[in-house]
Design a protein around this motif. Structure first.
Motif, mmCIF file in Angstrom:
data_model
loop_
_atom_site.group_PDB
_atom_site.id
_atom_site.type_symbol
_atom_site.label_atom_id
_atom_site.label_comp_id
_atom_site.label_asym_id
_atom_site.label_seq_id
_atom_site.Cartn_x
_atom_site.Cartn_y
_atom_site.Cartn_z
ATOM 1 N N UNK A 40 6.394 -12.922 -6.319
ATOM 2 C CA UNK A 40 5.722 -11.644 -6.108
ATOM 3 C C UNK A 40 4.294 -11.799 -5.590
ATOM 4 N N UNK A 41 3.531 -12.717 -6.139
ATOM 5 C CA UNK A 41 2.109 -12.808 -5.802
ATOM 6 C C UNK A 41 1.854 -13.134 -4.324
ATOM 7 N N UNK A 42 2.600 -14.036 -3.681
ATOM 8 C CA UNK A 42 2.373 -14.216 -2.234
ATOM 9 C C UNK A 42 2.604 -12.930 -1.433
ATOM 10 N N UNK A 43 3.620 -12.167 -1.821
ATOM 11 C CA UNK A 43 3.892 -10.891 -1.154
ATOM 12 C C UNK A 43 2.715 -9.931 -1.354
ATOM 13 N N UNK A 44 2.204 -9.851 -2.575
ATOM 14 C CA UNK A 44 1.096 -8.945 -2.884
ATOM 15 C C UNK A 44 -0.168 -9.351 -2.136
ATOM 16 N N UNK A 45 -0.475 -10.635 -2.131
ATOM 17 C CA UNK A 45 -1.685 -11.067 -1.433
ATOM 18 C C UNK A 45 -1.580 -10.823 0.076
ATOM 19 N N UNK A 46 -0.371 -10.940 0.601
ATOM 20 C CA UNK A 46 -0.188 -10.651 2.018
ATOM 21 C C UNK A 46 -0.398 -9.163 2.300
ATOM 22 N N UNK A 47 0.126 -8.327 1.424
ATOM 23 C CA UNK A 47 -0.020 -6.883 1.604
ATOM 24 C C UNK A 47 -1.467 -6.414 1.404
ATOM 25 N N UNK A 73 3.422 -0.234 -3.690
ATOM 26 C CA UNK A 73 4.409 -1.300 -3.879
ATOM 27 C C UNK A 73 3.730 -2.539 -4.465
ATOM 28 N N UNK A 74 2.554 -2.833 -3.981
ATOM 29 C CA UNK A 74 1.808 -3.967 -4.531
ATOM 30 C C UNK A 74 1.406 -3.702 -5.980
ATOM 31 N N UNK A 75 1.019 -2.477 -6.276
ATOM 32 C CA UNK A 75 0.646 -2.130 -7.650
ATOM 33 C C UNK A 75 1.845 -2.278 -8.583
ATOM 34 N N UNK A 76 3.014 -1.854 -8.130
ATOM 35 C CA UNK A 76 4.225 -1.993 -8.948
ATOM 36 C C UNK A 76 4.569 -3.466 -9.130
ATOM 37 N N UNK A 77 4.418 -4.250 -8.087
ATOM 38 C CA UNK A 77 4.724 -5.686 -8.170
ATOM 39 C C UNK A 77 3.798 -6.396 -9.143
ATOM 40 N N UNK A 78 2.502 -6.086 -9.091
ATOM 41 C CA UNK A 78 1.550 -6.692 -10.032
ATOM 42 C C UNK A 78 1.854 -6.228 -11.450
ATOM 43 N N UNK A 79 2.171 -4.952 -11.604
ATOM 44 C CA UNK A 79 2.509 -4.418 -12.927
ATOM 45 C C UNK A 79 3.756 -5.090 -13.485
ATOM 46 N N UNK A 80 4.721 -5.356 -12.622
ATOM 47 C CA UNK A 80 5.941 -6.040 -13.047
ATOM 48 C C UNK A 80 5.605 -7.423 -13.616
#
Length: 134
Positions: A40-47, A73-80
């Motif tokens: 998840x974190x690579x996806x979030x940092x890219x976004x 979507x990034x907020x949900x991913x970090x929350x997950x």
């Protein structure tokens, strides 16, 4: 409760195997947390790369809020990731501090018996039962 005490008294290996199964569950849960963070974190940092660049210059809570509100979507991913990590931490801490509940211990004993019945064809046989009968 009396039945579980009798079964442990009759089968001393059951307690060891229950502990192994619990350790296996702990390891698999932490593996799930690690995989979740690594995916998840690579996806979030890219976004969030533009917002991260802004925050490197002027880090404020408003910038963090802006980044999370306008990138749901990034907020949900970090929350997950944070929620999963917190859940595993609380579960493991409860088991360490207060011990196993009778319900959880009964479930573990039931799973160990199921693994024994299935034999070597069960996925967890090697880790729970050990190399005694191999």
């Amino acid at each position: 409760m009396i039945d579980s005490q009798l079964s442990r008294a009759e089968d001393p290996e059951l307690a060891v195997q229950v502990q192994r199964l619990h350790q296996l569950k702990v390891c698999t849960r932490w593996l799930g947390v690690i995989i979740s963070w690594l995916v998840v974190i690579p996806f979030v940092t890219w976004q969030l790369q533009e917002e991260i660049a802004l925050m490197r210059d002027h880090f404020t809570l408003a910038a963090v809020r802006y980044a999370l509100i306008f990138n749901p979507i990034s907020a949900i991913a970090i929350s997950w990731c944070l929620g999963l990590t917190t859940a595993v931490l609380l579960w493991q801490s409860g088991n360490i501090l207060f011990g196993f509940s009778s319900r959880y211990r009964h479930q573990l004993e039931k799973q160990v018996r199921r693994i024994r019945r299935r034999g070597k064809s069960h996925v967890f046989w090697r880790w729970v039962i050990g190399s005694k009968n191999q």
